[in-house]
Structures are given as C-alpha cells and as structure tokens.
Write a protein that holds these residues in place. Structure first.
Motif, short mmCIF file in Angstrom:
data_model
loop_
_atom_site.label_atom_id
_atom_site.label_comp_id
_atom_site.label_asym_id
_atom_site.label_seq_id
_atom_site.Cartn_x
_atom_site.Cartn_y
_atom_site.Cartn_z
N THR A 99 3.76 5.61 -7.42
CA THR A 99 2.88 6.28 -8.37
C THR A 99 3.25 7.77 -8.21
OG1 THR A 99 0.90 6.24 -6.66
CG2 THR A 99 1.10 4.64 -8.70
N GLY A 100 3.63 8.33 -7.11
CA GLY A 100 3.45 9.87 -6.55
C GLY A 100 4.88 10.19 -6.96
N LEU A 101 6.10 9.35 -7.01
CA LEU A 101 7.34 9.98 -6.93
C LEU A 101 8.18 9.53 -8.27
CD1 LEU A 101 8.23 9.90 -3.23
CD2 LEU A 101 7.78 11.98 -4.60
N ARG A 108 6.70 6.59 -13.59
CA ARG A 108 5.82 7.17 -14.64
C ARG A 108 5.05 5.78 -14.97
NH1 ARG A 108 6.76 11.98 -17.20
NH2 ARG A 108 7.17 13.40 -15.43
N GLY A 116 1.01 9.59 -3.68
CA GLY A 116 -0.02 9.38 -5.13
C GLY A 116 -1.10 8.54 -4.50
N PRO A 117 -2.11 7.89 -5.47
CA PRO A 117 -3.00 7.08 -5.00
C PRO A 117 -2.83 5.94 -4.61
CG PRO A 117 -2.97 7.08 -7.43
CD PRO A 117 -1.95 7.94 -6.77
N ALA A 144 0.93 3.83 -12.15
CA ALA A 144 -0.48 3.57 -11.84
C ALA A 144 -1.25 2.39 -12.47
CB ALA A 144 -1.21 4.95 -12.02
N LEU A 181 -0.15 -0.48 -12.51
CA LEU A 181 0.01 -1.70 -11.67
C LEU A 181 -0.70 -1.46 -10.38
CD1 LEU A 181 3.89 -2.08 -11.50
CD2 LEU A 181 2.15 -3.37 -12.78
N ASP A 182 -1.31 -2.56 -9.75
CA ASP A 182 -2.09 -2.69 -8.55
C ASP A 182 -1.27 -3.50 -7.62
OD1 ASP A 182 -3.71 -2.55 -6.51
OD2 ASP A 182 -5.47 -2.94 -7.58
N GLN A 196 2.64 1.27 -3.42
CA GLN A 196 1.82 1.96 -4.47
C GLN A 196 1.76 3.43 -4.21
OE1 GLN A 196 -0.32 -0.43 -6.28
NE2 GLN A 196 -0.73 1.33 -7.35
N THR A 197 1.41 3.98 -3.20
CA THR A 197 1.39 5.40 -3.13
C THR A 197 2.73 6.27 -3.41
OG1 THR A 197 1.77 5.49 -0.60
CG2 THR A 197 -0.51 5.34 -1.37
N LEU A 198 3.78 5.78 -2.96
CA LEU A 198 4.98 6.19 -2.86
C LEU A 198 5.46 6.14 -4.55
CD1 LEU A 198 7.22 5.69 -0.07
CD2 LEU A 198 6.02 7.52 -0.59
N LEU A 233 0.73 -1.18 0.27
CA LEU A 233 0.00 0.21 -0.08
C LEU A 233 0.76 1.46 -0.11
CD1 LEU A 233 -3.05 0.43 0.11
CD2 LEU A 233 -2.67 0.64 2.61
N VAL A 234 1.75 1.12 0.83
CA VAL A 234 2.89 2.45 0.77
C VAL A 234 3.52 2.66 -0.42
CG1 VAL A 234 4.85 3.30 1.95
CG2 VAL A 234 2.96 2.60 3.36
N GLY A 290 -9.10 5.99 -0.86
CA GLY A 290 -9.62 6.57 -2.38
C GLY A 290 -10.77 7.64 -2.19
N PHE A 302 -8.31 5.17 -8.22
CA PHE A 302 -8.77 6.45 -8.29
C PHE A 302 -7.65 7.50 -8.72
CE2 PHE A 302 -10.58 3.62 -4.71
CZ PHE A 302 -11.54 3.84 -5.01
#
Lengths: 168, 281
Positions: A21-23, A26, B126-127, A29, A31-32, A17-19, A14-15, A65, B132
């Motif tokens: 996609t955010g940083l 490119r 990010g998300p 997103a 990927l899940d 995924q957020t890091l 989870l962490v 979300g 989302f």
C-alpha cells in the motif's frame, strides 16, 4: 512447526500489506492480506487455529493502526473461528465455494468491525457498502488464486518427475 | 496436556478470546490514557521489520538490476541497443534525482518559511490495515519526535504523530476516520473542525449555516487544537450543502495527495499553549 508457519505467513502478510500500500500497488488498500491469510488458515487448519490466527493478526493490525486496540482483533477472532467451523462442517474445496467463503468472511469482518465502532460511538461509516463490496471481491479473488497456487505448487515437481523418461 | 485439552474445547477458547478482547477494548474506551504497552511494543518490533524489509527489497532490486545489466553486456550483438538502454535508464535516474531534489527543495523552503523547528522524514510504509489511514516514517523518538506532533508537507497538513518508537513513527493522516483538526476558512475567517472520514475527502463541521462559505474557499489550520500550527493549508472547499441542525455540510478536498506522499516535515516546536512534555489525551 505448524504454528511457526502460520505466524510467519501472518507476519509476511502484515509486512506486505504495509509495503504494497505504501510503495507499489495503487488501490491495494482495498485488499486486506492479513484477513485473507486468517481465512486461509481457518479453512485449512480448523476453528481453533483460525481463532488464534485471527486474534494475533487482528491485535497486531490494531496495534499498528490509529483505532482502539482489540476491535479489529475481536472481528478477526470471530471471523477466524466462524470460517474454521464452516470449513469443518461443509466441503469447501471447489474454487467457487472458496470464493463465497472469502467474500462472506470479508463482509462479516466489515460488519463486526464497523458495528463495534458505531455501537461504541467511536466512529461513523457513511455509505460503506461500495468499499466493503470492493474489498470482498478483491479479497475473494486474491484468496482463491492464492489457495489454488499453494495447492498446485507441491504437485508440480512430482508431475514433472512423472513426465520425465526413465534413464536406463 | 493442558494445551491439548483446550484444543478439544474450541467453544471455551472462543469465549475466552472474546472476553479477552472485550477487556482490552473496555480499558481503552473507558479510560483513554495514551497508547497501550502492547501497541508500543508491537510497533517497536514491526517498525524494525519494515525498515529491514525495505533494505532487503532495495538490496534485491540492486542485485537483480546489476545481474541483468552484466548479462546483457555479454551479448555483443546487442551492444548498441544496450548502450541506448543504459542511457535511457540513466536519463530516468537523473529525472528521478531531479524530482527528488525538487521535492527536497520544496521541503527546505517550507521549513525556512514556516520558521518552526522541524525534522525531515521519509515515508517507509503504508497502513497495516485498510481500515486505517496511517503511514510509517523513518524518524522516531531518537530524533525528538513525540506523540501529537504535527506533520506537514509543502502542499499542506499531512497529519499527526500518534506513536513514535526509537527509529520510526506512525503518522495518522488527516483523512483517517479518527483524525480531526481545528480549521478556519481563510477568506471569511469562519472557524470549524475538519474531520477525516476515511476516504479522500474531509468534512468541515460545526460551521453555522449562516456563515459565509463557498466552494473554492481555502481551508487552513486555526491552531486551536494545540497540535497543528496556525495557517497551514488543509484543503479547499469542494461542496457546501444545507444541513439539518443549523450547520452547513461542507466537503473539503485535501491539499495533499496522500497516494504520492514521500517526504514530510515533523514540527517539533510545540504550538503556543502546549508544552512538549504534555502527555496529551
């Protein structure tokens, strides 16, 4: 102890995924990572653990979300349970069969997630096929590579020890 | 013992889990009254984890960079090469700092130009799911942020705050599938509603097929949604197609590049007609 490991793996995914996609990456997103961990847990630990992992992971993602809490949870619960059942009924140890399981799990998850949103009249998903196909390929690739690495690592130390000449 | 019994009956557990989700979904769909407690608690915890993770990542990056630099300094034969590398790194750092200063200057100019009370924030994550389009920012209710506050950048409208915790907040990007904003075409003053579709484009809906809309027209906020202040840029009209229900089908290219979003401003002044204490939908 196993529960703690599964919870830690889900939290890490989870962490990440957020890091990521955010940083960093490119297009990450597509990927899940959380779904990949749920499928891995379901394949290795069976349907009950897969179900619990799917529930926890899906609810956490929903909570972070912008959508309805529970829809992602329901989708991942069903996927975790279904993959767990597949893992107990069939031999899924070859990379190719795992590739198929990861890809099919992604497609099932997307169908459930989008189906619930569309069925409840909350969202529309115009032409989602390309995005789902991309995610299925990405998840399958990362899932299989991750699976192989996890299986390969514990044996690495033993193989090195075996190759080392005995000291007299 | 009881847990062991349940594990022997996966079917019962499966049905129970499904029912639990159905109950959770039903409560929200039938009575949409703000964010659920579970959602707020989870984000409160994960927001802190994200902050801590970012700190660890930066710490490791710093420690690693320092180690490598020290190691290379010891190699006398590569001293000159090392100097060049160090200067190149410094140059890159200066460039990065200049870019950041430029970005912050634009943000400051926007703040002064807008004449609104704003809070500057940095995007820290990010998300949590690819389904989302959200980001997490490093400001929360301690800095006065509340749900449904508009988030903007020098390029245009970014989205709205949907879930603030004490020191972080989730921002729903305007390209999210659940996002919408009141909009108008700047040139012809035609009004409509901009909707996110989850991709990199937006849709402008409820615009009559007799209205004057052309590709290249600037789309700005109309202010009627009670969230975004009037006159901020949303994007430009990319394509106008004929619809079937008496409305145009209009694709809008967002003004903001959401893949490069770093700093944003949160508008803490409520638009006219909406008090800060308004609980929202």
């Amino acid at each position: 102890m196993r529960g703690v490991v599964v919870a830690a793996a889900l939290a890490l995914a989870l962490v990440l995924q957020t890091l990521l996609t955010g940083l960093v990456i490119r297009g990450a997103a597509a990927l899940d990572l959380v779904l990949i961990v749920v499928v891995y847990v379901a394949l290795t630990r069976g349907p009950v653990t897969g179900l619990v992992a799917g529930t926890v992971a899906g609810l956490a993602q929903d909570a972070l979300g912008s959508g309805v809490l529970g829809i992602g949870g329901l989708a991942k619960t069903i996927v975790g349970f279904a993959v767990g059942v597949v893992g107990t009924q069939f031999i899924v140890s070859a990379p190719l069969s795992r590739l198929v399981v990861f890809a099919m799990a992604t497609v099932l998850h997307a169908a459930l997630f989008m189906g619930l949103y569309v069925g409840l009249g909350l969202r529309s998903f115009p032409s989602p096929f390309e995005a789902v196909a991309t995610q299925a390929v990405g998840n399958a690739f990362v899932g299989v590579v991750g699976f192989q690495i996890i299986e390969w690592l514990p044996g690495l130390a033993e193989r090195r020890r075996a190759r080392r000449p005995l000291k007299r | 013992m009881a847990i062991a019994d349940i594990r022997q009956r996966p079917g019962v557990l499966f049905v129970s889990a499904i029912l639990l989700h159905v109950v959770i979904i039903s409560t929200q769909v039938n009575a949409p009254s703000g964010r659920p407690l579970l959602s707020a608690l989870t984000f409160g915890v994960v927001g802190e984890v994200q902050r801590a993770s970012m700190g660890v990542v930066r710490g490791v990056q710093g420690a690693w960079g320092g180690y490598v630099a020290l190691h290379e300094v010891q190699e006398e034969n590569a001293r000159l090469e090392q100097q060049v590398q160090t200067l190149q790194v410094r140059l890159q750092e200066q460039r990065a700092m200049a870019e950041r200063a430029q970005s912050l200057r634009q943000l400051l100019e926007l703040r002064e130009r807008a004449g609104l009370d704003t809070v500057a924030a940095e995007v820290i994550a990010g998300p949590a799911s690819p389904d989302f389009r959200t980001v997490t920012i490093d400001r929360g209710s301690r800095e006065g942020l509340a749900a449904d506050m508009s988030v903007i950048s020098p390029a245009g409208v970014v989205g709205r705050v949907i879930q603030p915790s004490a020191r972080a907040a989730i921002v729903q990007l305007i390209v999210d599938r659940n996002a919408a904003a009141g909009a108008l075409i700047e040139r012809s003053r035609v009004q409509g509603v901009v909707l996110g579709v989850g991709s990199e484009t937006l849709q402008l809906e409820y615009v009559s097929d007799t209205a004057d809309v052309q590709p290249g027209d600037l789309v700005v906020t109309s202010g009627i949604d009670g969230i975004h202040p009037k006159g901020f840029v949303i994007g430009t009209v990319d394509r106008v197609d004929a619809g079937t229900n008496g409305f145009h089908v209009i694709a809008v290219r967002p003004a903001v590049d959401f893949s490069r979003l770093e700093e944003v401003l949160v508008v803490v002044t409520p638009p006219p007609g909406r008090a800060l204490t308004d609980p929202g939908p």
